[in-house]
Write a protein that holds these residues in place. Structure first.
Motif, mmCIF file in Angstrom:
data_model
loop_
_atom_site.group_PDB
_atom_site.id
_atom_site.type_symbol
_atom_site.label_atom_id
_atom_site.label_comp_id
_atom_site.label_asym_id
_atom_site.label_seq_id
_atom_site.Cartn_x
_atom_site.Cartn_y
_atom_site.Cartn_z
ATOM 1 N N VAL A 274 35.059 46.539 54.261
ATOM 2 C CA VAL A 274 34.788 45.475 53.288
ATOM 3 C C VAL A 274 35.620 44.255 53.673
ATOM 4 C CG1 VAL A 274 34.880 44.756 50.877
ATOM 5 C CG2 VAL A 274 34.328 47.130 51.443
ATOM 6 N N TYR A 275 34.942 43.160 53.965
ATOM 7 C CA TYR A 275 35.647 41.881 54.141
ATOM 8 C C TYR A 275 36.055 41.409 52.753
ATOM 9 C CZ TYR A 275 36.306 36.872 55.166
ATOM 10 O OH TYR A 275 36.810 35.600 55.289
ATOM 11 N N HIS A 276 37.337 41.145 52.550
ATOM 12 C CA HIS A 276 37.820 40.711 51.238
ATOM 13 C C HIS A 276 38.935 39.697 51.433
ATOM 14 C CE1 HIS A 276 39.795 41.720 47.105
ATOM 15 N NE2 HIS A 276 39.044 40.626 47.056
ATOM 16 N N ARG A 277 38.679 38.459 51.017
ATOM 17 C CA ARG A 277 39.671 37.398 51.077
ATOM 18 C C ARG A 277 39.655 36.632 49.755
ATOM 19 N NH1 ARG A 277 40.241 40.082 54.915
ATOM 20 N NH2 ARG A 277 40.487 39.489 57.117
ATOM 21 N N THR A 278 40.787 36.018 49.417
ATOM 22 C CA THR A 278 40.903 35.301 48.148
ATOM 23 C C THR A 278 41.586 33.960 48.369
ATOM 24 O OG1 THR A 278 41.117 37.416 46.972
ATOM 25 C CG2 THR A 278 41.730 35.433 45.764
#
Length: 361
Positions: free
Chosen positions: A349-353
């Motif tokens: 899962v690509y997950h950036r904030t």
């Protein structure tokens, strides 16, 4: 940090014509109890307006943009407020090798590939869902080989406006084949007001949590070096007034990627502080927090000087009218083995904030 009281509304914004027919474009508005208001459209999952108070409590819109779809559809739209991908920033010659297979992307920035190509994520209509707790989620399904990228990529962007005047952008993506991914938001800020002009932008102070940057060649492609900022115009670690340095930068302003430090100042004890900008006259401050390894600073050097870029309320956006602070992976990371990895694998899962926190002083 709190999320509980944000109100959401929606209305028609316009439409676009595609090969599949006419697609409506919807605008969503998030408003918190303090009156801070952020607006988005389904075209490009874009931020169109951000109304935040100055030190007198007066609300003004601090991001550049257009009043209608006609503006966003113009060729010279410089990605105002958009979600850019599948890979933000540049890929050298639009070419990369992945697992022994050569891929050729569109060359839409001279000899290079920029911000996802000819029809990147900024130029499609996203699906939208308004949550009961005041969040907005946009989704886009990008098929295998769209713009030359391998793999079917499902992307989700969720915007949250908190009661503490924080705009939180949460990115997630899944793929069925290995593919490079690098997502960011491309808003241009002018804390004096979107219509305040370049002189007021140059009166902004900036502070960046970066000891290093990635030098580039004449096509804005990283040379592969990671250089220290010491003794250069790229040293923004202490409070810097833009007008004191902008004329010293090759190319007439910043369009460079910085390597972000792991700052002790963190949002929600998780996301490091990336940058802080403020405008003394209005008193507005914006802090940027993110888990992205890099940050592209762009001072609108390429905005036309002939008055042809006309935005909201008939405002002419000329050179240095706005500042883009794009938390993202390094440019051309897919071709630079020692840069942070950019390939998303099936099952991951690509997950950036990214968080923009607004305040006054």
């Amino acid at each position: 940090m709190s999320f509980s009281s944000t109100h959401v509304t929606q209305e028609a914004f316009g439409e676009i014509r595609t090969s599949d027919g006419i697609q409506p474009v919807t605008q969503f508005t998030l408003t918190n109890p303090l009156g801070v208001k952020v607006q988005f459209i389904t075209y490009g999952a874009s931020v169109t307006n951000v109304f935040v108070p100055n030190k007198k409590g007066e609300l003004h819109d601090v991001v550049l943009g257009f009043d209608d779809m006609a503006g966003y559809l113009k060729h010279e739209n410089p990605y105002f407020g958009s979600t850019v991908g599948r890979v933000a920033n540049r890929i050298a010659k639009g070419h990369f090798n992945l697992n022994g297979i050569e891929f050729q992307l569109a060359k839409n920035n001279g000899d290079n590939h920029l911000h996802g190509g000819t029809v990147g994520f900024d130029k499609v209509v996203w699906q939208a869902y308004a949550h009961r707790d005041g969040r907005i989620t946009f989704t886009h399904s990008s098929p295998h080989m769209e713009e030359g990228y391998p793999g079917h990529l499902f992307t989700q962007v969720t915007y949250t406006l908190t009661d503490s005047n924080e705009l939180i952008i949460d990115y997630r993506a899944l793929t069925d084949r290995p593919t490079p991914v690098n997502l960011t938001n491309h808003s241009y800020f002018n804390l004096a007001g979107h219509n305040a002009g370049s002189q007021q932008l140059l009166n902004h102070h900036i502070q960046l949590c970066a000891n290093q940057y990635t030098p580039v060649d004449s096509g804005q492609i990283p040379t592969g070096r990671v250089a220290n900022v010491d003794g250069t115009v790229f040293d923004l670690r202490s409070e810097t007034l833009l007008k004191d340095v902008i004329a010293k930068i090759p190319g007439g302003g910043y369009d460079h990627n910085f390597v972000i430090n792991d700052s002790k100042n963190k949002f929600d004890n998780k996301l490091p502080l990336v940058a802080k900008i403020w405008h003394s006259e209005s008193g507005r401050i914006m802090e940027l927090f993110s888990d992205q390894p890099g940050c592209q600073i762009y001072t609108g050097n390429g905005f036309p000087a002939d008055g042809s870029l006309v935005g909201k309320g008939g405002t002419v956006y000329s050179t240095h009218a706005g500042l883009a602070i794009e938390a993202q992976n390094f440019p051309d990371a897919i071709n630079q083995p020692h840069f942070p990895g950019s390939v998303l694998q099936p099952g991951e899962v690509y997950h950036r904030t990214i968080v923009y926190k607004f305040g006054t002083q």
